[in-house]
Design a protein around this motif. Structure first.
Motif, PDB file in Angstrom:
ATOM      1  N   ASP A 137      20.118   7.612 -10.102  1.00  0.00           N
ATOM      2  CA  ASP A 137      21.388   6.865 -10.052  1.00  0.00           C
ATOM      3  C   ASP A 137      22.471   7.577 -10.857  1.00  0.00           C
ATOM      4  N   THR A 138      23.719   7.396 -10.455  1.00  0.00           N
ATOM      5  CA  THR A 138      24.882   7.746 -11.267  1.00  0.00           C
ATOM      6  C   THR A 138      25.463   6.422 -11.777  1.00  0.00           C
ATOM      7  N   ASN A 139      25.377   6.206 -13.092  1.00  0.00           N
ATOM      8  CA  ASN A 139      25.752   4.915 -13.663  1.00  0.00           C
ATOM      9  C   ASN A 139      27.259   4.673 -13.578  1.00  0.00           C
ATOM     10  N   MET A 140      27.627   3.401 -13.476  1.00  0.00           N
ATOM     11  CA  MET A 140      29.020   2.994 -13.384  1.00  0.00           C
ATOM     12  C   MET A 140      29.471   2.398 -14.710  1.00  0.00           C
ATOM     13  N   GLU A 141      30.788   2.401 -14.961  1.00  0.00           N
ATOM     14  CA  GLU A 141      31.356   1.794 -16.158  1.00  0.00           C
ATOM     15  C   GLU A 141      32.354   0.717 -15.753  1.00  0.00           C
ATOM     16  N   PHE A 142      32.659  -0.172 -16.686  1.00  0.00           N
ATOM     17  CA  PHE A 142      33.514  -1.317 -16.372  1.00  0.00           C
ATOM     18  C   PHE A 142      34.947  -1.038 -16.774  1.00  0.00           C
ATOM     19  N   ASP A 143      35.871  -1.357 -15.864  1.00  0.00           N
ATOM     20  CA  ASP A 143      37.303  -1.253 -16.129  1.00  0.00           C
ATOM     21  C   ASP A 143      37.830  -2.658 -16.397  1.00  0.00           C
ATOM     22  N   PHE A 144      38.177  -2.942 -17.667  1.00  0.00           N
ATOM     23  CA  PHE A 144      38.591  -4.292 -18.035  1.00  0.00           C
ATOM     24  C   PHE A 144      39.913  -4.685 -17.383  1.00  0.00           C
ATOM     25  N   ASP A 145      40.776  -3.715 -17.126  1.00  0.00           N
ATOM     26  CA  ASP A 145      42.057  -4.041 -16.492  1.00  0.00           C
ATOM     27  C   ASP A 145      41.859  -4.465 -15.041  1.00  0.00           C
ATOM     28  N   LEU A 146      41.009  -3.748 -14.331  1.00  0.00           N
ATOM     29  CA  LEU A 146      40.761  -4.051 -12.919  1.00  0.00           C
ATOM     30  C   LEU A 146      39.675  -5.114 -12.730  1.00  0.00           C
ATOM     31  N   LYS A 147      38.861  -5.314 -13.770  1.00  0.00           N
ATOM     32  CA  LYS A 147      37.698  -6.205 -13.699  1.00  0.00           C
ATOM     33  C   LYS A 147      36.733  -5.733 -12.600  1.00  0.00           C
ATOM     34  N   LYS A 148      36.547  -4.418 -12.547  1.00  0.00           N
ATOM     35  CA  LYS A 148      35.644  -3.806 -11.574  1.00  0.00           C
ATOM     36  C   LYS A 148      34.818  -2.715 -12.251  1.00  0.00           C
ATOM     37  N   LEU A 149      33.627  -2.442 -11.696  1.00  0.00           N
ATOM     38  CA  LEU A 149      32.863  -1.270 -12.091  1.00  0.00           C
ATOM     39  C   LEU A 149      33.414  -0.064 -11.332  1.00  0.00           C
ATOM     40  N   LYS A 150      33.353   1.098 -11.968  1.00  0.00           N
ATOM     41  CA  LYS A 150      33.847   2.297 -11.292  1.00  0.00           C
ATOM     42  C   LYS A 150      33.105   3.526 -11.805  1.00  0.00           C
ATOM     43  N   VAL A 151      33.159   4.583 -11.023  1.00  0.00           N
ATOM     44  CA  VAL A 151      32.642   5.885 -11.429  1.00  0.00           C
ATOM     45  C   VAL A 151      33.350   6.946 -10.591  1.00  0.00           C
ATOM     46  N   THR A 152      33.656   8.066 -11.218  1.00  0.00           N
ATOM     47  CA  THR A 152      34.248   9.194 -10.514  1.00  0.00           C
ATOM     48  C   THR A 152      33.205  10.295 -10.399  1.00  0.00           C
ATOM     49  N   LEU A 153      32.983  10.800  -9.184  1.00  0.00           N
ATOM     50  CA  LEU A 153      31.932  11.797  -8.946  1.00  0.00           C
ATOM     51  C   LEU A 153      32.205  12.539  -7.644  1.00  0.00           C
ATOM     52  N   ASN A 154      31.520  13.652  -7.487  1.00  0.00           N
ATOM     53  CA  ASN A 154      31.608  14.420  -6.237  1.00  0.00           C
ATOM     54  C   ASN A 154      30.612  13.856  -5.233  1.00  0.00           C
ATOM     55  N   LEU A 155      31.073  13.661  -4.008  1.00  0.00           N
ATOM     56  CA  LEU A 155      30.223  13.139  -2.948  1.00  0.00           C
ATOM     57  C   LEU A 155      30.267  14.070  -1.749  1.00  0.00           C
ATOM     58  N   THR A 156      29.164  14.159  -1.047  1.00  0.00           N
ATOM     59  CA  THR A 156      29.126  14.878   0.218  1.00  0.00           C
ATOM     60  C   THR A 156      29.317  13.876   1.354  1.00  0.00           C
ATOM     61  N   ALA A 157      29.503  14.393   2.560  1.00  0.00           N
ATOM     62  CA  ALA A 157      29.694  13.520   3.722  1.00  0.00           C
ATOM     63  C   ALA A 157      28.333  12.989   4.166  1.00  0.00           C
ATOM     64  N   ASP A 158      27.809  12.046   3.379  1.00  0.00           N
ATOM     65  CA  ASP A 158      26.484  11.496   3.658  1.00  0.00           C
ATOM     66  C   ASP A 158      26.498  10.007   3.324  1.00  0.00           C
ATOM     67  N   PHE A 159      25.476   9.500   2.614  1.00  0.00           N
ATOM     68  CA  PHE A 159      25.359   8.058   2.439  1.00  0.00           C
ATOM     69  C   PHE A 159      25.128   7.678   0.976  1.00  0.00           C
ATOM     70  N   ILE A 160      25.580   6.439   0.620  1.00  0.00           N
ATOM     71  CA  ILE A 160      25.358   5.883  -0.713  1.00  0.00           C
ATOM     72  C   ILE A 160      24.957   4.415  -0.611  1.00  0.00           C
ATOM     73  N   LYS A 161      24.422   3.910  -1.711  1.00  0.00           N
ATOM     74  CA  LYS A 161      24.216   2.468  -1.914  1.00  0.00           C
ATOM     75  C   LYS A 161      24.436   2.186  -3.391  1.00  0.00           C
ATOM     76  N   PHE A 162      24.414   0.905  -3.729  1.00  0.00           N
ATOM     77  CA  PHE A 162      24.514   0.467  -5.117  1.00  0.00           C
ATOM     78  C   PHE A 162      23.227  -0.274  -5.471  1.00  0.00           C
ATOM     79  N   ARG A 163      22.706  -0.032  -6.709  1.00  0.00           N
ATOM     80  CA  ARG A 163      21.511  -0.762  -7.102  1.00  0.00           C
ATOM     81  C   ARG A 163      21.518  -1.033  -8.605  1.00  0.00           C
ATOM     82  N   VAL A 164      20.588  -1.911  -9.031  1.00  0.00           N
ATOM     83  CA  VAL A 164      20.519  -2.412 -10.403  1.00  0.00           C
ATOM     84  C   VAL A 164      19.311  -1.835 -11.132  1.00  0.00           C
ATOM     85  N   ASN A 165      19.562  -1.386 -12.361  1.00  0.00           N
ATOM     86  CA  ASN A 165      18.492  -0.991 -13.281  1.00  0.00           C
ATOM     87  C   ASN A 165      17.545   0.067 -12.690  1.00  0.00           C
TER      88      ASN A 165
END
Length: 334
Positions: A256-284
């Motif tokens: 996993d590439t962990n996400m961090e919380f943006d208090f202003d947006l009230k959203k989790l976010k992460v900046t990373l390089n992605l290829t033209a493929d697939f992602i999902k989100f998961r816990v722990n």
């Protein structure tokens, strides 16, 4: 506009105009809007009956009147408006004024928070003549929460500590005693507020709550799934560390590439390089809780389909868990 009316306008002197005089609200009057869930008729109750004297232009002219309400100090830049054609009286329902406050996205009125506002009457006879305004009356207006019932999680984890208006919220999806949702907590103290003045704190034993109880304490920073039963007076918190995983990410389907919380947006976010493929989100770092997108519409489903990355590049990925009825995500290419 008829030729006759046009001729009339050329003969009037704007310096002689007499503005409307508003009645129905007095200076510093306080209104608390209430949604009585036991009675649908409560929303049809009249909030205010406003009347005003007609503007005087020295001769009878067809005049359109608009009631304007805005926050004090805003100079009516983005007002709530009620158009009333040529009449000089209007009855405004509780539901109507609250709905307008609730929908002012660019001029937000937090529910259950008293707003210092002002009101005036705008009179117009022609696009060629400046409007005439009544004197401004300042008063106070507290809207009810038009959405699902909520608990506001206030505390020292907030950028503005203990600020009710900006607090993250738990929702009662069935509008009953049960509340749930994701809240990002730091090493902090917090409470569960129903209103700015009514709050649950810690109960006498672990996992319980009590009105006016001491502050809850949290030691480990992270995103927590919190469930509360206000009737049984219980609370449960579970730490959920969210990450992005998939064939499009640097770690593939293994890391996993962990996400961090943006208090202003009230959203989790992460900046990373992605290829033209697939992602999902998961816990722990596990698949027990994972989110995909079955319909490729930006909303999430547990165990949903892999999410396609449209093209390779550097992205900021956002995950919005603020509403338990509708988790959503966004991929923004940098």
């Amino acid at each position: 506009m008829s030729c006759e009316e046009d001729k009339d306008l050329t003969k009037i002197n704007e310096n002689d105009f007499v503005a409307p005089v508003l009645s129905g609200i007095v200076v510093d009057q306080e209104f608390v809007l209430v949604k009585d869930t036991t009675s649908v008729d409560s929303l049809k109750e009249i909030w205010a009956v406003l009347t005003w004297t007609k503007a005087d232009y020295g001769k009878p002219l067809a005049t359109t009147y608009t009631v304007q309400i805005d926050k004090v100090g805003s100079d009516f830049a983005n007002p709530i408006e009620f158009n009333n054609a040529s009449e000089n009286e209007i009855s405004i329902l509780v539901e109507t004024i609250n709905t307008k406050m609730f929908n002012m996205e660019d001029n937000y009125y937090p529910p259950l928070v008293e707003a210092n506002v002002e009101i005036r009457i705008k009179a117009i006879v022609s696009e060629y003549i400046d409007p005439v305004y009544s004197a401004v009356t300042q008063f106070y207006l507290t809207p009810y929460d038009a959405g699902k019932p909520k608990l506001y999680v206030t505390g020292t984890h907030q950028p503005i500590p203990w600020d009710f208006a900006s607090a993250q919220t738990l929702y009662s999806l069935n509008e009953d005693k049960n509340y749930e949702g994701y809240i990002y907590l730091t090493d902090c103290e917090y409470k569960l507020n129903k209103t700015p003045d009514i709050a649950w704190g810690a109960g006498a034993t672990a996992g319980t709550i009590a009105i006016d109880g001491p502050n809850f304490s949290n030691a480990t920073e992270g995103m927590y799934w919190i469930t509360v039963d206000t009737l049984d007076a219980t609370i449960n918190t579970a730490l959920h560390n969210w990450g992005v995983i998939g064939s499009a990410t640097p770690g593939g389907w293994d890391t996993d590439t962990n996400m961090e919380f943006d208090f202003d947006l009230k959203k989790l976010k992460v900046t990373l390089n992605l290829t033209a493929d697939f992602i999902k989100f998961r816990v722990n770092d596990a698949w027990t809780i994972n989110l995909g997108d079955n319909d490729a519409d930006g909303t999430m489903e547990q165990g949903g389909s892999d999410i396609a990355v449209p093209s390779a590049g550097n992205y900021t990925v956002y995950l919005d868990l603020s509403n338990p009825e509708r988790f959503s995500y966004e991929l923004v290419k940098n």
